[in-house]
Design a protein around this motif. Sequence first.
Motif, mmCIF file in Angstrom:
data_model
loop_
_atom_site.group_PDB
_atom_site.id
_atom_site.type_symbol
_atom_site.label_atom_id
_atom_site.label_comp_id
_atom_site.label_asym_id
_atom_site.label_seq_id
_atom_site.Cartn_x
_atom_site.Cartn_y
_atom_site.Cartn_z
ATOM 1 N N ASN A 1 -8.599 4.159 22.018
ATOM 2 C CA ASN A 1 -7.407 4.939 22.348
ATOM 3 C C ASN A 1 -6.189 4.516 21.535
ATOM 4 N N LYS A 2 -6.273 3.348 20.884
ATOM 5 C CA LYS A 2 -5.184 2.909 20.024
ATOM 6 C C LYS A 2 -5.444 3.369 18.598
ATOM 7 N N PHE A 3 -4.357 3.561 17.848
ATOM 8 C CA PHE A 3 -4.518 3.971 16.462
ATOM 9 C C PHE A 3 -5.255 2.879 15.705
ATOM 10 N N PHE A 4 -6.207 3.268 14.862
ATOM 11 C CA PHE A 4 -7.147 2.317 14.287
ATOM 12 C C PHE A 4 -6.585 1.452 13.164
ATOM 13 N N ILE A 5 -5.360 1.739 12.702
ATOM 14 C CA ILE A 5 -4.736 0.939 11.648
ATOM 15 C C ILE A 5 -3.458 0.312 12.200
ATOM 16 N N PRO A 6 -3.314 -1.007 12.177
ATOM 17 C CA PRO A 6 -2.061 -1.634 12.638
ATOM 18 C C PRO A 6 -0.866 -1.122 11.843
ATOM 19 N N VAL A 7 0.233 -0.879 12.527
ATOM 20 C CA VAL A 7 1.410 -0.294 11.888
ATOM 21 C C VAL A 7 1.921 -1.156 10.738
ATOM 22 N N LYS A 8 1.910 -2.466 10.898
ATOM 23 C CA LYS A 8 2.395 -3.343 9.829
ATOM 24 C C LYS A 8 1.534 -3.209 8.574
ATOM 25 N N VAL A 9 0.234 -3.087 8.770
ATOM 26 C CA VAL A 9 -0.681 -2.902 7.636
ATOM 27 C C VAL A 9 -0.395 -1.560 6.966
ATOM 28 N N LEU A 10 -0.212 -0.551 7.791
ATOM 29 C CA LEU A 10 0.068 0.804 7.296
ATOM 30 C C LEU A 10 1.348 0.825 6.462
ATOM 31 N N SER A 11 2.412 0.239 6.989
ATOM 32 C CA SER A 11 3.707 0.249 6.306
ATOM 33 C C SER A 11 3.650 -0.532 4.998
ATOM 34 N N LYS A 12 3.009 -1.685 5.028
ATOM 35 C CA LYS A 12 2.928 -2.524 3.827
ATOM 36 C C LYS A 12 2.125 -1.836 2.727
ATOM 37 N N LYS A 13 1.028 -1.197 3.116
ATOM 38 C CA LYS A 13 0.185 -0.480 2.144
ATOM 39 C C LYS A 13 0.951 0.697 1.543
ATOM 40 N N PHE A 14 1.644 1.446 2.383
ATOM 41 C CA PHE A 14 2.417 2.596 1.918
ATOM 42 C C PHE A 14 3.514 2.142 0.950
ATOM 43 N N ARG A 15 4.212 1.071 1.309
ATOM 44 C CA ARG A 15 5.240 0.524 0.429
ATOM 45 C C ARG A 15 4.656 0.141 -0.931
ATOM 46 N N GLY A 16 3.533 -0.548 -0.908
ATOM 47 C CA GLY A 16 2.905 -0.968 -2.159
ATOM 48 C C GLY A 16 2.491 0.205 -3.022
ATOM 49 N N LYS A 17 1.920 1.227 -2.404
ATOM 50 C CA LYS A 17 1.495 2.423 -3.144
ATOM 51 C C LYS A 17 2.682 3.113 -3.792
ATOM 52 N N TYR A 18 3.719 3.348 -2.972
ATOM 53 C CA TYR A 18 4.863 4.110 -3.492
ATOM 54 C C TYR A 18 5.544 3.357 -4.629
ATOM 55 N N MET A 19 5.762 2.076 -4.436
ATOM 56 C CA MET A 19 6.472 1.305 -5.453
ATOM 57 C C MET A 19 5.634 1.127 -6.717
ATOM 58 N N HIS A 20 4.331 1.031 -6.577
ATOM 59 C CA HIS A 20 3.458 0.925 -7.755
ATOM 60 C C HIS A 20 3.624 2.156 -8.649
ATOM 61 N N TYR A 21 3.548 3.327 -8.041
ATOM 62 C CA TYR A 21 3.661 4.554 -8.831
ATOM 63 C C TYR A 21 5.088 4.771 -9.333
ATOM 64 N N LEU A 22 6.078 4.363 -8.537
ATOM 65 C CA LEU A 22 7.473 4.512 -8.965
ATOM 66 C C LEU A 22 7.716 3.716 -10.250
ATOM 67 N N LYS A 23 7.170 2.516 -10.326
ATOM 68 C CA LYS A 23 7.307 1.703 -11.540
ATOM 69 C C LYS A 23 6.605 2.367 -12.727
ATOM 70 N N GLU A 24 5.446 2.995 -12.460
ATOM 71 C CA GLU A 24 4.735 3.705 -13.525
ATOM 72 C C GLU A 24 5.551 4.886 -14.027
ATOM 73 N N TYR A 25 6.168 5.612 -13.108
ATOM 74 C CA TYR A 25 6.996 6.756 -13.498
ATOM 75 C C TYR A 25 8.186 6.300 -14.342
ATOM 76 N N PHE A 26 8.763 5.161 -13.992
ATOM 77 C CA PHE A 26 9.892 4.625 -14.748
ATOM 78 C C PHE A 26 9.464 4.304 -16.180
ATOM 79 N N LYS A 27 8.317 3.655 -16.315
ATOM 80 C CA LYS A 27 7.821 3.287 -17.650
ATOM 81 C C LYS A 27 7.552 4.521 -18.507
ATOM 82 N N LYS A 28 7.112 5.601 -17.862
ATOM 83 C CA LYS A 28 6.774 6.814 -18.599
ATOM 84 C C LYS A 28 7.972 7.748 -18.786
ATOM 85 N N GLY A 29 9.140 7.339 -18.311
ATOM 86 C CA GLY A 29 10.344 8.144 -18.482
ATOM 87 C C GLY A 29 10.375 9.400 -17.645
#
Length: 381
Positions: free
Chosen positions: A176-204
Amino acid sequence: MSAIQDIFRGYFMEYVDTYQFTYQQSKVVENIIYCKTKEMGQSTYACETCEDTAVSYHSCRNRHCPTCQGVTKEVWIDKRNKDVLNAPYFHVVFTMPKQLHRLIYHNQKVLYDLMYKAVAETLTELAADKKYLGAQIGFFSVLHTWGQNLFYHPHIHTVVLAGGLTKDNKWRKTSNKFFIPVKVLSKKFRGKYMHYLKEYFKKGKLKFLNDMEKNEDPKLFQKLVNDCYNLDWYSYTKKTFKGPLAVMKYLGRYTHRIAISNQRIQSIDLENDTVSIGVKDYKNNNQKKIVTLETIEFIRRFLMHVLPKGFVKIRHYGILANRNRNTKLQLCRKLTRSPLYKSKFEGLTKTEIISLLIGKDVTKCPSCKKGHLKLVEEDTS
Protein backbone atom coordinates in the motif's frame (compact mmCIF):
# COMPACT_ATOMS: atom_id res chain seq x y z
CA MET A 1 -18.44 37.23 -20.69
CA SER A 2 -15.99 35.74 -18.19
CA ALA A 3 -14.00 37.61 -15.54
CA ILE A 4 -10.65 36.83 -17.18
CA GLN A 5 -12.04 37.85 -20.57
CA ASP A 6 -13.11 41.17 -18.99
CA ILE A 7 -9.60 41.73 -17.64
CA PHE A 8 -7.91 41.15 -20.99
CA ARG A 9 -10.44 43.28 -22.85
CA GLY A 10 -10.07 46.18 -20.46
CA TYR A 11 -6.36 46.15 -19.69
CA PHE A 12 -4.30 44.31 -22.30
CA MET A 13 -3.48 47.46 -24.29
CA GLU A 14 -2.15 49.01 -21.10
CA TYR A 15 -0.08 45.85 -20.57
CA VAL A 16 1.34 46.21 -24.10
CA ASP A 17 2.68 49.66 -23.20
CA THR A 18 4.61 48.20 -20.27
CA TYR A 19 5.79 44.70 -21.19
CA GLN A 20 7.07 42.75 -24.16
CA PHE A 21 5.20 39.60 -25.15
CA THR A 22 5.56 36.72 -27.58
CA TYR A 23 3.44 35.99 -30.63
CA GLN A 24 2.11 32.89 -28.88
CA GLN A 25 1.05 34.95 -25.87
CA SER A 26 -0.68 37.49 -28.12
CA LYS A 27 -2.65 34.68 -29.83
CA VAL A 28 -3.81 33.38 -26.46
CA VAL A 29 -4.98 36.87 -25.47
CA GLU A 30 -6.78 37.33 -28.79
CA ASN A 31 -8.51 33.96 -28.43
CA ILE A 32 -9.64 34.68 -24.88
CA ILE A 33 -10.90 38.17 -25.77
CA TYR A 34 -12.97 36.91 -28.73
CA CYS A 35 -14.06 33.54 -27.29
CA LYS A 36 -17.81 33.02 -27.79
CA THR A 37 -18.24 36.27 -29.71
CA LYS A 38 -19.14 36.94 -33.34
CA GLU A 39 -15.44 37.44 -34.16
CA MET A 40 -14.95 33.69 -33.66
CA GLY A 41 -17.79 32.87 -36.02
CA GLN A 42 -21.29 31.65 -35.31
CA SER A 43 -23.78 28.90 -35.97
CA THR A 44 -27.43 29.64 -36.67
CA TYR A 45 -30.10 27.12 -35.69
CA ALA A 46 -33.80 26.94 -36.58
CA CYS A 47 -36.52 25.05 -34.76
CA GLU A 48 -38.00 22.27 -36.90
CA THR A 49 -41.43 22.94 -35.35
CA CYS A 50 -41.91 26.68 -34.80
CA GLU A 51 -39.09 27.92 -37.09
CA ASP A 52 -37.74 30.20 -34.37
CA THR A 53 -33.98 30.81 -34.75
CA ALA A 54 -31.06 30.94 -32.30
CA VAL A 55 -27.43 31.96 -32.73
CA SER A 56 -24.50 30.30 -30.98
CA TYR A 57 -21.08 31.97 -31.02
CA HIS A 58 -18.07 29.68 -31.41
CA SER A 59 -15.54 28.95 -28.68
CA CYS A 60 -11.86 29.70 -29.25
CA ARG A 61 -10.86 26.16 -28.11
CA ASN A 62 -7.50 27.47 -26.92
CA ARG A 63 -6.07 25.24 -24.18
CA HIS A 64 -5.24 28.33 -22.10
CA CYS A 65 -8.79 29.70 -22.21
CA PRO A 66 -10.66 29.38 -18.88
CA THR A 67 -14.02 28.72 -20.57
CA CYS A 68 -12.96 26.08 -23.11
CA GLN A 69 -11.65 23.18 -21.00
CA GLY A 70 -14.79 21.55 -19.61
CA VAL A 71 -15.91 19.34 -22.51
CA THR A 72 -12.34 18.65 -23.63
CA LYS A 73 -11.47 17.41 -20.14
CA GLU A 74 -14.52 15.14 -19.89
CA VAL A 75 -13.86 13.60 -23.33
CA TRP A 76 -10.23 12.95 -22.37
CA ILE A 77 -11.27 11.27 -19.12
CA ASP A 78 -13.79 9.12 -20.99
CA LYS A 79 -11.15 7.96 -23.50
CA ARG A 80 -8.51 7.24 -20.88
CA ASN A 81 -10.84 5.37 -18.52
CA LYS A 82 -10.49 2.30 -20.74
CA ASP A 83 -6.75 2.22 -19.90
CA VAL A 84 -7.25 2.06 -16.13
CA LEU A 85 -6.32 -1.18 -14.40
CA ASN A 86 -7.71 -2.64 -11.20
CA ALA A 87 -4.54 -1.80 -9.29
CA PRO A 88 -3.15 0.90 -6.97
CA TYR A 89 -2.17 4.28 -8.41
CA PHE A 90 -0.07 7.02 -6.86
CA HIS A 91 0.14 10.72 -7.55
CA VAL A 92 3.79 11.82 -7.67
CA VAL A 93 4.93 15.45 -7.96
CA PHE A 94 8.40 16.55 -9.10
CA THR A 95 9.38 20.17 -8.49
CA MET A 96 12.24 22.31 -9.74
CA PRO A 97 14.50 24.45 -7.48
CA LYS A 98 14.05 28.23 -7.68
CA GLN A 99 17.66 28.59 -8.82
CA LEU A 100 16.67 27.11 -12.21
CA HIS A 101 13.34 28.88 -12.73
CA ARG A 102 14.63 31.75 -14.87
CA LEU A 103 16.80 29.46 -16.97
CA ILE A 104 13.84 27.14 -17.58
CA TYR A 105 11.57 30.07 -18.47
CA HIS A 106 14.04 31.34 -21.06
CA ASN A 107 14.42 27.84 -22.56
CA GLN A 108 10.88 26.57 -22.20
CA LYS A 109 10.62 23.99 -24.98
CA VAL A 110 14.06 22.47 -24.30
CA LEU A 111 13.91 22.44 -20.51
CA TYR A 112 10.23 21.48 -20.17
CA ASP A 113 11.01 18.50 -22.39
CA LEU A 114 13.95 17.73 -20.14
CA MET A 115 11.67 17.70 -17.10
CA TYR A 116 9.55 14.98 -18.74
CA LYS A 117 12.65 13.06 -19.80
CA ALA A 118 14.19 13.14 -16.31
CA VAL A 119 10.91 12.06 -14.67
CA ALA A 120 10.43 9.21 -17.17
CA GLU A 121 13.95 7.85 -16.81
CA THR A 122 13.84 8.19 -13.01
CA LEU A 123 10.62 6.21 -12.63
CA THR A 124 11.42 3.64 -15.34
CA GLU A 125 14.88 2.81 -14.02
CA LEU A 126 13.95 2.68 -10.33
CA ALA A 127 10.85 0.56 -11.02
CA ALA A 128 12.94 -1.91 -13.04
CA ASP A 129 15.35 -2.30 -10.09
CA LYS A 130 14.51 -5.52 -8.21
CA LYS A 131 15.22 -3.71 -4.96
CA TYR A 132 12.04 -1.68 -5.52
CA LEU A 133 9.74 -3.54 -7.95
CA GLY A 134 11.60 -5.27 -10.76
CA ALA A 135 8.96 -4.62 -13.38
CA GLN A 136 7.88 -2.25 -16.16
CA ILE A 137 5.31 0.22 -14.89
CA GLY A 138 2.94 2.61 -16.65
CA PHE A 139 2.50 6.31 -15.93
CA PHE A 140 1.59 9.63 -17.50
CA SER A 141 2.91 13.10 -16.74
CA VAL A 142 1.41 16.59 -16.92
CA LEU A 143 3.36 19.85 -16.69
CA HIS A 144 2.14 22.73 -14.54
CA THR A 145 4.07 25.99 -14.38
CA TRP A 146 2.21 27.95 -11.71
CA GLY A 147 1.62 28.16 -7.98
CA GLN A 148 -1.55 29.38 -6.28
CA ASN A 149 -0.46 33.02 -6.50
CA LEU A 150 0.36 32.63 -10.24
CA PHE A 151 4.11 32.95 -9.71
CA TYR A 152 6.29 30.83 -11.99
CA HIS A 153 6.64 27.39 -10.41
CA PRO A 154 7.36 24.62 -12.98
CA HIS A 155 6.59 21.11 -11.74
CA ILE A 156 5.37 17.78 -13.07
CA HIS A 157 2.33 15.84 -11.87
CA THR A 158 2.66 12.13 -12.60
CA VAL A 159 0.16 9.33 -12.07
CA VAL A 160 2.04 6.07 -11.51
CA LEU A 161 0.60 2.58 -11.78
CA ALA A 162 1.93 0.95 -8.60
CA GLY A 163 2.52 -2.47 -10.10
CA GLY A 164 3.98 -3.71 -13.34
CA LEU A 165 4.85 -6.37 -15.87
CA THR A 166 7.91 -8.52 -15.25
CA LYS A 167 10.23 -9.76 -18.00
CA ASP A 168 8.45 -13.12 -17.97
CA ASN A 169 5.09 -11.35 -18.49
CA LYS A 170 3.74 -11.74 -14.98
CA TRP A 171 2.02 -9.06 -12.95
CA ARG A 172 3.93 -7.83 -9.90
CA LYS A 173 1.95 -5.82 -7.38
CA THR A 174 3.20 -3.60 -4.59
CA SER A 175 2.26 -2.88 -1.00
CA ASN A 176 0.00 0.00 0.00
CA LYS A 177 3.04 2.28 0.24
CA PHE A 178 4.69 3.74 -2.82
CA PHE A 179 7.42 1.34 -3.89
CA ILE A 180 10.19 3.96 -4.25
CA PRO A 181 11.36 5.97 -1.20
CA VAL A 182 10.84 9.69 -1.79
CA LYS A 183 14.46 10.56 -0.97
CA VAL A 184 15.68 8.04 -3.55
CA LEU A 185 13.20 9.40 -6.08
CA SER A 186 14.22 13.03 -5.54
CA LYS A 187 17.95 12.31 -5.63
CA LYS A 188 17.65 10.27 -8.84
CA PHE A 189 15.53 12.95 -10.51
CA ARG A 190 18.02 15.65 -9.51
CA GLY A 191 20.91 13.63 -10.90
CA LYS A 192 19.13 12.97 -14.19
CA TYR A 193 18.08 16.56 -14.75
CA MET A 194 21.45 18.05 -13.89
CA HIS A 195 23.34 15.49 -15.98
CA TYR A 196 21.43 16.45 -19.11
CA LEU A 197 21.49 20.17 -18.26
CA LYS A 198 25.31 20.05 -18.25
CA GLU A 199 25.24 18.23 -21.60
CA TYR A 200 22.96 20.89 -23.07
CA PHE A 201 25.33 23.60 -21.84
CA LYS A 202 28.32 21.92 -23.50
CA LYS A 203 26.41 21.62 -26.77
CA GLY A 204 25.30 25.27 -26.71
CA LYS A 205 21.58 24.43 -26.49
CA LEU A 206 20.81 26.91 -23.70
CA LYS A 207 19.98 30.62 -23.91
CA PHE A 208 21.06 32.90 -21.06
CA LEU A 209 19.04 36.12 -20.94
CA ASN A 210 18.86 39.18 -18.70
CA ASP A 211 20.22 38.50 -15.21
CA MET A 212 21.06 34.89 -16.18
CA GLU A 213 23.47 36.06 -18.89
CA LYS A 214 26.44 35.84 -16.52
CA ASN A 215 25.97 32.07 -16.34
CA GLU A 216 27.24 31.69 -19.89
CA ASP A 217 30.64 31.78 -18.20
CA PRO A 218 31.54 28.08 -17.65
CA LYS A 219 32.77 28.78 -14.12
CA LEU A 220 29.57 30.54 -13.10
CA PHE A 221 27.44 27.88 -14.78
CA GLN A 222 29.34 25.23 -12.80
CA LYS A 223 28.63 27.19 -9.62
CA LEU A 224 24.92 27.17 -10.49
CA VAL A 225 25.14 23.41 -11.07
CA ASN A 226 26.92 22.89 -7.74
CA ASP A 227 24.32 24.98 -5.91
CA CYS A 228 21.54 22.84 -7.39
CA TYR A 229 23.30 19.59 -6.50
CA ASN A 230 23.61 20.77 -2.91
CA LEU A 231 19.85 21.27 -2.61
CA ASP A 232 17.32 18.63 -1.59
CA TRP A 233 14.89 18.68 -4.51
CA TYR A 234 11.31 18.50 -3.28
CA SER A 235 9.17 15.61 -4.47
CA TYR A 236 6.23 13.91 -2.82
CA THR A 237 3.84 11.02 -3.39
CA LYS A 238 0.33 10.26 -2.27
CA LYS A 239 -2.14 7.50 -2.93
CA THR A 240 -5.33 9.32 -3.75
CA PHE A 241 -7.67 6.94 -5.50
CA LYS A 242 -10.55 4.81 -4.26
CA GLY A 243 -11.31 2.42 -7.09
CA PRO A 244 -9.93 2.38 -10.65
CA LEU A 245 -12.26 4.94 -12.25
CA ALA A 246 -11.53 7.46 -9.50
CA VAL A 247 -8.02 7.72 -10.98
CA MET A 248 -9.02 9.62 -14.09
CA LYS A 249 -11.72 11.62 -12.37
CA TYR A 250 -9.11 12.84 -9.90
CA LEU A 251 -6.50 13.49 -12.57
CA GLY A 252 -8.97 15.37 -14.76
CA ARG A 253 -8.49 18.19 -12.26
CA TYR A 254 -4.83 18.37 -13.32
CA THR A 255 -4.67 17.40 -16.98
CA HIS A 256 -6.70 20.30 -18.37
CA ARG A 257 -6.23 22.85 -15.62
CA ILE A 258 -4.99 26.30 -16.59
CA ALA A 259 -3.09 28.83 -14.46
CA ILE A 260 -6.29 30.24 -12.93
CA SER A 261 -10.00 29.68 -13.41
CA ASN A 262 -12.75 32.29 -13.50
CA GLN A 263 -14.05 30.87 -10.22
CA ARG A 264 -10.93 32.04 -8.39
CA ILE A 265 -11.44 35.68 -9.43
CA GLN A 266 -13.03 37.21 -6.34
CA SER A 267 -13.39 40.78 -7.62
CA ILE A 268 -12.22 43.31 -10.20
CA ASP A 269 -11.80 46.85 -8.88
CA LEU A 270 -12.11 49.20 -11.87
CA GLU A 271 -11.43 52.31 -9.78
CA ASN A 272 -8.10 51.03 -8.40
CA ASP A 273 -7.17 48.77 -11.35
CA THR A 274 -6.79 45.68 -9.16
CA VAL A 275 -7.84 42.03 -9.28
CA SER A 276 -8.44 39.96 -6.16
CA ILE A 277 -7.96 36.19 -6.39
CA GLY A 278 -8.60 33.35 -3.99
CA VAL A 279 -5.59 31.23 -3.03
CA LYS A 280 -4.83 28.30 -0.74
CA ASP A 281 -2.05 28.91 1.75
CA TYR A 282 -0.20 25.58 1.63
CA LYS A 283 2.11 26.66 4.45
CA ASN A 284 -0.86 27.32 6.72
CA ASN A 285 -2.93 24.12 6.48
CA ASN A 286 -4.44 25.07 3.09
CA GLN A 287 -6.36 27.97 4.57
CA LYS A 288 -8.05 30.14 1.97
CA LYS A 289 -7.10 33.79 1.65
CA ILE A 290 -7.45 36.66 -0.80
CA VAL A 291 -4.51 38.12 -2.73
CA THR A 292 -4.94 41.46 -4.52
CA LEU A 293 -2.81 42.26 -7.59
CA GLU A 294 -2.57 45.21 -9.89
CA THR A 295 -4.41 44.27 -13.07
CA ILE A 296 -1.29 44.55 -15.25
CA GLU A 297 0.59 42.31 -12.83
CA PHE A 298 -2.23 39.76 -13.02
CA ILE A 299 -1.92 39.70 -16.83
CA ARG A 300 1.87 39.38 -16.61
CA ARG A 301 1.62 36.38 -14.29
CA PHE A 302 -1.11 34.75 -16.38
CA LEU A 303 0.92 35.01 -19.59
CA MET A 304 4.00 33.45 -18.00
CA HIS A 305 2.14 30.14 -18.19
CA VAL A 306 1.41 30.11 -21.92
CA LEU A 307 3.03 26.96 -23.31
CA PRO A 308 5.14 26.85 -26.49
CA LYS A 309 3.23 26.26 -29.73
CA GLY A 310 2.56 22.57 -30.38
CA PHE A 311 3.85 21.54 -26.95
CA VAL A 312 2.48 18.15 -25.85
CA LYS A 313 1.31 18.59 -22.27
CA ILE A 314 0.07 15.07 -21.38
CA ARG A 315 2.61 12.31 -22.06
CA HIS A 316 2.26 8.56 -21.51
CA TYR A 317 5.05 6.10 -20.75
CA GLY A 318 5.77 2.42 -20.20
CA ILE A 319 2.73 0.17 -20.25
CA LEU A 320 0.53 3.23 -20.94
CA ALA A 321 2.56 4.40 -23.95
CA ASN A 322 0.67 4.29 -27.26
CA ARG A 323 2.87 1.52 -28.67
CA ASN A 324 2.00 -0.73 -25.69
CA ARG A 325 -1.74 -0.07 -25.35
CA ASN A 326 -2.85 -2.97 -27.55
CA THR A 327 -0.24 -5.44 -26.27
CA LYS A 328 1.25 -5.04 -22.79
CA LEU A 329 -1.65 -3.00 -21.40
CA GLN A 330 -4.18 -5.58 -22.61
CA LEU A 331 -2.10 -8.36 -21.02
CA CYS A 332 -2.02 -6.44 -17.73
CA ARG A 333 -5.78 -6.00 -17.94
CA LYS A 334 -6.20 -9.77 -18.04
CA LEU A 335 -3.63 -10.41 -15.31
CA THR A 336 -5.29 -7.90 -12.95
CA ARG A 337 -8.83 -8.96 -13.93
CA SER A 338 -9.69 -5.37 -14.69
CA PRO A 339 -13.24 -4.69 -15.90
CA LEU A 340 -13.80 -3.23 -19.35
CA TYR A 341 -14.99 0.34 -19.35
CA LYS A 342 -17.73 1.28 -21.77
CA SER A 343 -17.27 4.74 -23.24
CA LYS A 344 -20.05 7.25 -22.60
CA PHE A 345 -19.12 9.67 -25.36
CA GLU A 346 -17.63 7.63 -28.19
CA GLY A 347 -19.40 8.41 -31.47
CA LEU A 348 -21.36 11.35 -30.04
CA THR A 349 -21.31 14.91 -31.33
CA LYS A 350 -20.15 17.75 -29.09
CA THR A 351 -23.77 18.88 -28.70
CA GLU A 352 -24.80 15.39 -27.57
CA ILE A 353 -21.89 15.27 -25.12
CA ILE A 354 -22.85 18.65 -23.62
CA SER A 355 -26.44 17.47 -23.25
CA LEU A 356 -25.23 14.40 -21.34
CA LEU A 357 -22.94 16.44 -19.11
CA ILE A 358 -25.55 18.98 -18.05
CA GLY A 359 -28.45 16.53 -18.03
CA LYS A 360 -30.49 18.59 -20.44
CA ASP A 361 -31.18 18.41 -24.17
CA VAL A 362 -29.55 21.60 -25.44
CA THR A 363 -31.15 21.14 -28.86
CA LYS A 364 -34.69 21.55 -27.45
CA CYS A 365 -36.23 24.78 -28.72
CA PRO A 366 -36.44 27.33 -25.86
CA SER A 367 -39.45 28.99 -27.48
CA CYS A 368 -41.96 26.24 -28.21
CA LYS A 369 -40.37 23.59 -25.91
CA LYS A 370 -41.42 20.93 -28.44
CA GLY A 371 -39.23 21.04 -31.51
CA HIS A 372 -35.47 20.65 -31.84
CA LEU A 373 -32.95 23.14 -33.19
CA LYS A 374 -31.24 22.18 -36.43
CA LEU A 375 -28.15 23.83 -37.91
CA VAL A 376 -29.10 25.97 -40.91
CA GLU A 377 -26.05 28.21 -41.37
CA GLU A 378 -22.48 28.31 -40.14
CA ASP A 379 -20.08 31.24 -40.32
CA THR A 380 -16.48 30.35 -39.44
CA SER A 381 -14.97 33.76 -40.28
